[in-house]
Design a protein around this motif. Structure first.
Motif, PDB file in Angstrom:
ATOM      1  N   GLU A 152       0.827  -1.204   0.000  1.00 29.01           N
ATOM      2  CA  GLU A 152       0.000   0.000   0.000  1.00 29.01           C
ATOM      3  C   GLU A 152       0.862   1.255   0.000  1.00 29.01           C
ATOM      4  N   ALA A 153       1.954   1.251   0.760  1.00 28.92           N
ATOM      5  CA  ALA A 153       2.835   2.425   0.815  1.00 28.92           C
ATOM      6  C   ALA A 153       3.466   2.703  -0.544  1.00 28.92           C
ATOM      7  N   VAL A 154       3.870   1.643  -1.248  1.00 31.16           N
ATOM      8  CA  VAL A 154       4.443   1.818  -2.590  1.00 31.16           C
ATOM      9  C   VAL A 154       3.412   2.424  -3.533  1.00 31.16           C
ATOM     10  N   LEU A 155       2.193   1.896  -3.506  1.00 27.48           N
ATOM     11  CA  LEU A 155       1.150   2.417  -4.390  1.00 27.48           C
ATOM     12  C   LEU A 155       0.800   3.868  -4.046  1.00 27.48           C
ATOM     13  N   GLN A 156       0.750   4.186  -2.755  1.00 30.78           N
ATOM     14  CA  GLN A 156       0.458   5.561  -2.360  1.00 30.78           C
ATOM     15  C   GLN A 156       1.489   6.515  -2.935  1.00 30.78           C
ATOM     16  N   GLU A 157       2.755   6.152  -2.825  1.00 29.18           N
ATOM     17  CA  GLU A 157       3.803   7.039  -3.343  1.00 29.18           C
ATOM     18  C   GLU A 157       3.737   7.124  -4.865  1.00 29.18           C
ATOM     19  N   ASN A 158       3.535   5.981  -5.525  1.00 31.98           N
ATOM     20  CA  ASN A 158       3.432   5.996  -6.984  1.00 31.98           C
ATOM     21  C   ASN A 158       2.313   6.905  -7.457  1.00 31.98           C
ATOM     22  N   PHE A 159       1.151   6.757  -6.849  1.00 33.47           N
ATOM     23  CA  PHE A 159      -0.009   7.520  -7.283  1.00 33.47           C
ATOM     24  C   PHE A 159       0.135   8.997  -6.951  1.00 33.47           C
ATOM     25  N   ARG A 160       0.744   9.287  -5.811  1.00 35.64           N
ATOM     26  CA  ARG A 160       0.952  10.700  -5.452  1.00 35.64           C
ATOM     27  C   ARG A 160       1.861  11.378  -6.477  1.00 35.64           C
ATOM     28  N   GLU A 161       2.935  10.711  -6.850  1.00 38.75           N
ATOM     29  CA  GLU A 161       3.843  11.263  -7.855  1.00 38.75           C
ATOM     30  C   GLU A 161       3.138  11.385  -9.208  1.00 38.75           C
ATOM     31  N   PHE A 162       2.327  10.379  -9.538  1.00 40.27           N
ATOM     32  CA  PHE A 162       1.606  10.378 -10.808  1.00 40.27           C
ATOM     33  C   PHE A 162       0.636  11.555 -10.885  1.00 40.27           C
ATOM     34  N   VAL A 163      -0.150  11.743  -9.843  1.00 44.89           N
ATOM     35  CA  VAL A 163      -1.138  12.829  -9.835  1.00 44.89           C
ATOM     36  C   VAL A 163      -0.456  14.181  -9.864  1.00 44.89           C
ATOM     37  N   VAL A 216      -6.665  -7.017  -0.416  1.00 42.29           N
ATOM     38  CA  VAL A 216      -5.371  -6.424  -0.074  1.00 42.29           C
ATOM     39  C   VAL A 216      -5.461  -4.911  -0.237  1.00 42.29           C
ATOM     40  N   SER A 217      -5.024  -4.202   0.780  1.00 39.84           N
ATOM     41  CA  SER A 217      -5.087  -2.739   0.706  1.00 39.84           C
ATOM     42  C   SER A 217      -4.151  -2.234  -0.387  1.00 39.84           C
ATOM     43  N   GLY A 218      -4.463  -1.119  -0.976  1.00 41.71           N
ATOM     44  CA  GLY A 218      -3.638  -0.515  -2.016  1.00 41.71           C
ATOM     45  C   GLY A 218      -4.362  -0.376  -3.336  1.00 41.71           C
ATOM     46  N   PHE A 219      -5.175  -1.330  -3.691  1.00 43.83           N
ATOM     47  CA  PHE A 219      -5.837  -1.284  -4.987  1.00 43.83           C
ATOM     48  C   PHE A 219      -6.810  -0.110  -5.142  1.00 43.83           C
ATOM     49  N   PRO A 220      -7.483   0.331  -4.100  1.00 42.48           N
ATOM     50  CA  PRO A 220      -8.392   1.478  -4.278  1.00 42.48           C
ATOM     51  C   PRO A 220      -7.714   2.733  -4.802  1.00 42.48           C
ATOM     52  N   PHE A 221      -6.390   2.835  -4.642  1.00 40.21           N
ATOM     53  CA  PHE A 221      -5.708   4.028  -5.130  1.00 40.21           C
ATOM     54  C   PHE A 221      -5.734   4.114  -6.652  1.00 40.21           C
ATOM     55  N   MET A 222      -5.902   2.968  -7.308  1.00 42.88           N
ATOM     56  CA  MET A 222      -6.020   2.978  -8.762  1.00 42.88           C
ATOM     57  C   MET A 222      -7.237   3.792  -9.182  1.00 42.88           C
ATOM     58  N   ALA A 223      -8.317   3.616  -8.461  1.00 37.49           N
ATOM     59  CA  ALA A 223      -9.534   4.368  -8.760  1.00 37.49           C
ATOM     60  C   ALA A 223      -9.300   5.863  -8.589  1.00 37.49           C
ATOM     61  N   LYS A 224      -8.486   6.217  -7.618  1.00 33.24           N
ATOM     62  CA  LYS A 224      -8.207   7.634  -7.371  1.00 33.24           C
ATOM     63  C   LYS A 224      -7.487   8.262  -8.557  1.00 33.24           C
ATOM     64  N   VAL A 225      -6.541   7.537  -9.139  1.00 32.41           N
ATOM     65  CA  VAL A 225      -5.826   8.047 -10.300  1.00 32.41           C
ATOM     66  C   VAL A 225      -6.783   8.279 -11.459  1.00 32.41           C
ATOM     67  N   HIS A 226      -7.648   7.309 -11.715  1.00 28.97           N
ATOM     68  CA  HIS A 226      -8.611   7.459 -12.798  1.00 28.97           C
ATOM     69  C   HIS A 226      -9.520   8.658 -12.553  1.00 28.97           C
ATOM     70  N   SER A 227      -9.947   8.834 -11.316  1.00 29.57           N
ATOM     71  CA  SER A 227     -10.830   9.954 -10.994  1.00 29.57           C
ATOM     72  C   SER A 227     -10.152  11.279 -11.298  1.00 29.57           C
ATOM     73  N   ASN A 228      -8.868  11.389 -10.930  1.00 33.81           N
ATOM     74  CA  ASN A 228      -8.138  12.624 -11.194  1.00 33.81           C
ATOM     75  C   ASN A 228      -7.979  12.863 -12.697  1.00 33.81           C
ATOM     76  N   MET A 229      -7.654  11.799 -13.424  1.00 35.36           N
ATOM     77  CA  MET A 229      -7.499  11.948 -14.861  1.00 35.36           C
ATOM     78  C   MET A 229      -8.825  12.343 -15.519  1.00 35.36           C
ATOM     79  N   LEU A 230      -9.893  11.695 -15.107  1.00 35.29           N
ATOM     80  CA  LEU A 230     -11.195  12.004 -15.684  1.00 35.29           C
ATOM     81  C   LEU A 230     -11.583  13.454 -15.430  1.00 35.29           C
TER      82      LEU A 230
END
Length: 447
Positions: free
Chosen positions: A296-307, A360-374
């Protein structure tokens, strides 16, 4: 005992093993699947599996061959049926038929999605996957003969690879996409997929006979290689001594990112992460008590940098017409995804395994990225275009960007390109531009 009875029992045992293997290989990648699991499901001893199929590679190949035969046996009749229709109706019926078949019989698409990324990790083709490449070439040949006979071969190939990978995702990664889209019922998800496929791919099918029109050719030629961008996060070595704990935490996350990008969640281990980071794996538990917490920590950092990064892409897009906005974001997005391939690979490799560990925690962050892009694109989209159409269009483009950048070996092999080359990156840009521009133009016109 009569010989024919012995043969019959032998065949029954072989088929029982093959059925069990199909269940295992369509829920687990080649790396994570185990022959002992197959033996348990088949109700036989492990040595018997080896006796019939010699190795895990041989068994995987047998399952792939079985699936190939099923697909190819069904297609000639389907394409013969298409021949009975008016030419203008064939494209839509073809799209509906393939996606319906994929959603109802997803085994081939699940095997591709489960294993495509891991071709990158292993640096050699996985057994059986070349059969899937053969299926792709055969269906492309039938499509060219029966549905789009006047289309240039290279453009037909562009359409086919994107459509194939879209079906791979929507059918093979159904559990993940259904969760991200918030579509709780199977009926709603299947309706969403059907409408999305028609909206995105019917316009390009209609455009194929015309080839590269001046409008499309002008946009397809716009790709340019951009120099790598410096990381937005300062190197850990520049941190003050008082923040040593943060330096260690960042080293752990960096090592974990590399491991999770090469191996699916259930194959990656804390020991692997320690080895990649060159530190004692026991140190990880002091900061991340479980693998799930580290993931989850890896995904959080990845998505934060991506956004943070995609927010900067808006510069230069204001006031441009929709086609120019698309080209602008496509250039920026692909450049970034190719640059951070590990991050994108991590997403793609675990989408395929989502059904096995959806809690497994972490996957919901994928939805957050899509929401920001949309939301970002909605602000640039013409007001007359319904947001639902924009979201379908964008969601699919994002997934294709992830796939072609994060799992390049499989599509590159299908198109006879080397994945780590400028030629492959240019081909991806041209392909996505050609495939998605016609549906964008239709949306702007309100069609």
């Amino acid at each position: 005992m009569p010989t024919n009875e012995k043969i019959s029992k032998s065949d029954q045992t072989r088929q029982r093993i093959l059925r069990a293997a199909r269940e295992v290989f369509t829920r687990n990648s080649f790396q994570t699947a185990a022959l002992r699991t197959v033996a348990e499901k088949a109700g036989v001893k492990h040595p018997l599996v080896v006796h019939y199929f010699k190795s895990k590679s041989g068994l995987f190949e047998a399952v792939a061959a079985q699936i190939q035969d099923e697909i190819l046996e069904s297609h000639p009749g389907f394409f013969n049926y298409l021949q009975t229709l008016e030419p203008d109706n064939r494209g839509g019926v073809y799209l509906d038929g393939i996606i319906r078949q994929g959603l109802r019989q997803p085994d081939a698409y699940r095997m591709i999605l489960l294993n495509a990324v891991e071709v990158v990790a292993r640096r050699k083709p996985l057994p059986g996957l070349d059969r899937m490449v053969g299926i792709h070439q055969k269906i492309l040949s039938l499509l060219s003969d029966y549905v789009i006979p006047d289309a240039p071969a290279d453009l037909a190939g562009m359409f086919m690879i994107v459509f194939t990978m879209a079906v791979v995702h929507f059918a093979g990664g159904r559990a993940f996409h259904q969760k991200v889209l918030g579509l709780k019922s199977d009926e709603k998800y299947e309706a969403w997929v059907g409408e999305t496929v028609r909206q995105l791919f019917q316009p390009v099918l209609a455009a194929l006979p015309g080839g590269r029109t001046p409008f499309l050719a002008r946009h397809m030629s716009r790709w340019r290689e951009e120099p790598p961008q410096a990381s937005q996060r300062p190197p850990a070595e520049t941190e003050a001594p008082l923040r040593r704990g943060e330096i260690t935490r960042q080293r752990i996350i960096d090592a974990a990112r590399r491991v999770f990008a090469a191996y699916p969640y259930d194959r990656a281990t804390i020991r692997m992460i320690g080895q990649v980071g060159n530190f004692d794996f026991s140190r990880i538990h002091h900061m991340f008590p479980t693998k799930a917490a580290l993931f989850e920590a890896v995904l959080q950092e990845n998505f934060r940098e991506f956004v943070d990064t995609i927010a900067s892409w808006q510069e230069g897009a204001a006031g441009l017409p929709p086609d120019e906005v698309f080209v602008h974001y496509l250039q920026k997005g692909l450049t970034y995804c190719f640059e951070i391939r590990e991050t994108v690979s991590l997403l793609v490799i675990n989408i395929a395994h989502y059904e096995n560990y959806r809690d497994v925690s972490g996957f919901p962050f994928m939805a957050k990225v899509h929401s920001n892009m949309l939301e970002m694109v909605r602000q640039s989209a013409p007001p007359q275009v319904p947001f639902e159409k924009v979201s379908r269009w964008l969601y699919t483009i994002i997934m294709m960007g992830y796939t072609f950048a994060g799992a390049p070996s499989y599509p590159a092999r299908m198109m006879k390109l080397k994945p780590d080359t400028a030629a492959y990156r240019q081909w991806v840009f041209e392909t996505l531009c050609f495939v998605f521009m016609p549906s964008l133009v239709n949306n702007v016109k309100g069609q």
